[in-house]
Design a protein around this motif. Sequence first.
Motif, PDB file in Angstrom:
ATOM      1  N   ALA A 158      30.256 -25.968 -29.525  1.00 20.92           N
ATOM      2  CA  ALA A 158      30.176 -26.473 -30.898  1.00 20.92           C
ATOM      3  C   ALA A 158      29.079 -25.743 -31.668  1.00 20.92           C
ATOM      4  N   ASP A 159      27.957 -25.512 -31.017  1.00 14.27           N
ATOM      5  CA  ASP A 159      26.856 -24.789 -31.657  1.00 14.27           C
ATOM      6  C   ASP A 159      27.283 -23.363 -31.996  1.00 14.27           C
ATOM      7  N   ARG A 160      27.927 -22.701 -31.064  1.00 16.77           N
ATOM      8  CA  ARG A 160      28.417 -21.331 -31.293  1.00 16.77           C
ATOM      9  C   ARG A 160      29.424 -21.316 -32.444  1.00 16.77           C
ATOM     10  N   ASP A 161      30.387 -22.230 -32.421  1.00 17.75           N
ATOM     11  CA  ASP A 161      31.404 -22.279 -33.471  1.00 17.75           C
ATOM     12  C   ASP A 161      30.786 -22.556 -34.839  1.00 17.75           C
ATOM     13  N   GLU A 162      29.806 -23.447 -34.867  1.00 19.85           N
ATOM     14  CA  GLU A 162      29.153 -23.770 -36.137  1.00 19.85           C
ATOM     15  C   GLU A 162      28.425 -22.551 -36.711  1.00 19.85           C
ATOM     16  N   ARG A 163      27.758 -21.806 -35.837  1.00 23.05           N
ATOM     17  CA  ARG A 163      27.063 -20.598 -36.311  1.00 23.05           C
ATOM     18  C   ARG A 163      28.048 -19.553 -36.828  1.00 23.05           C
ATOM     19  N   ILE A 164      29.172 -19.406 -36.164  1.00 22.79           N
ATOM     20  CA  ILE A 164      30.192 -18.440 -36.594  1.00 22.79           C
ATOM     21  C   ILE A 164      30.807 -18.875 -37.924  1.00 22.79           C
ATOM     22  N   GLU A 165      31.166 -20.139 -38.031  1.00 24.28           N
ATOM     23  CA  GLU A 165      31.860 -20.639 -39.223  1.00 24.28           C
ATOM     24  C   GLU A 165      30.940 -20.823 -40.426  1.00 24.28           C
ATOM     25  N   SER A 166      29.638 -20.940 -40.208  1.00 21.17           N
ATOM     26  CA  SER A 166      28.724 -21.195 -41.322  1.00 21.17           C
ATOM     27  C   SER A 166      28.660 -20.026 -42.306  1.00 21.17           C
ATOM     28  N   GLY A 167      29.059 -18.856 -41.869  1.00 21.10           N
ATOM     29  CA  GLY A 167      29.022 -17.696 -42.737  1.00 21.10           C
ATOM     30  C   GLY A 167      30.211 -17.580 -43.667  1.00 21.10           C
ATOM     31  N   ARG A 168      31.213 -18.412 -43.506  1.00 20.07           N
ATOM     32  CA  ARG A 168      32.411 -18.327 -44.344  1.00 20.07           C
ATOM     33  C   ARG A 168      32.144 -18.925 -45.717  1.00 20.07           C
ATOM     34  N   ASP A 169      32.716 -18.299 -46.721  1.00 12.19           N
ATOM     35  CA  ASP A 169      32.528 -18.757 -48.104  1.00 12.19           C
ATOM     36  C   ASP A 169      33.159 -20.125 -48.314  1.00 12.19           C
ATOM     37  N   GLY A 170      32.394 -21.018 -48.916  1.00 12.05           N
ATOM     38  CA  GLY A 170      32.908 -22.328 -49.298  1.00 12.05           C
ATOM     39  C   GLY A 170      33.204 -23.271 -48.156  1.00 12.05           C
ATOM     40  N   ALA A 171      32.829 -22.914 -46.947  1.00 11.31           N
ATOM     41  CA  ALA A 171      33.127 -23.780 -45.804  1.00 11.31           C
ATOM     42  C   ALA A 171      32.167 -24.966 -45.778  1.00 11.31           C
ATOM     43  N   ASP A 172      32.729 -26.152 -45.724  1.00 11.72           N
ATOM     44  CA  ASP A 172      31.937 -27.379 -45.571  1.00 11.72           C
ATOM     45  C   ASP A 172      32.456 -28.063 -44.312  1.00 11.72           C
TER      46      ASP A 172
END
Length: 91
Positions: free
Chosen positions: A65-79
Amino acid sequence: MHLSRRIDEDWYDDPDVLARLFAAMMSAETEALDSPYVVVRRDRSTGRTLFNGPYESAIAALAAADRDERIESGRDGADLGFGVVRLCPPL
């Protein structure tokens, strides 16, 4: 009522009973950590929810979950929100 109150007071004052209760609770929690877990990813803006896993333990799921959150946090507009959930055996 007198008997009930006496039993409750004796139970509360008995350190052996409290120690056994604490040990049983810790054993159950430790066992739960070694159970399979899934990662839950929820898009807060759309409500879309995805599940990944299962992972062999809570620690493995938390790491994913931590890895996925770090990867996904860089996407534009992702909440996005991430969490882990234990998979319980069927009843």
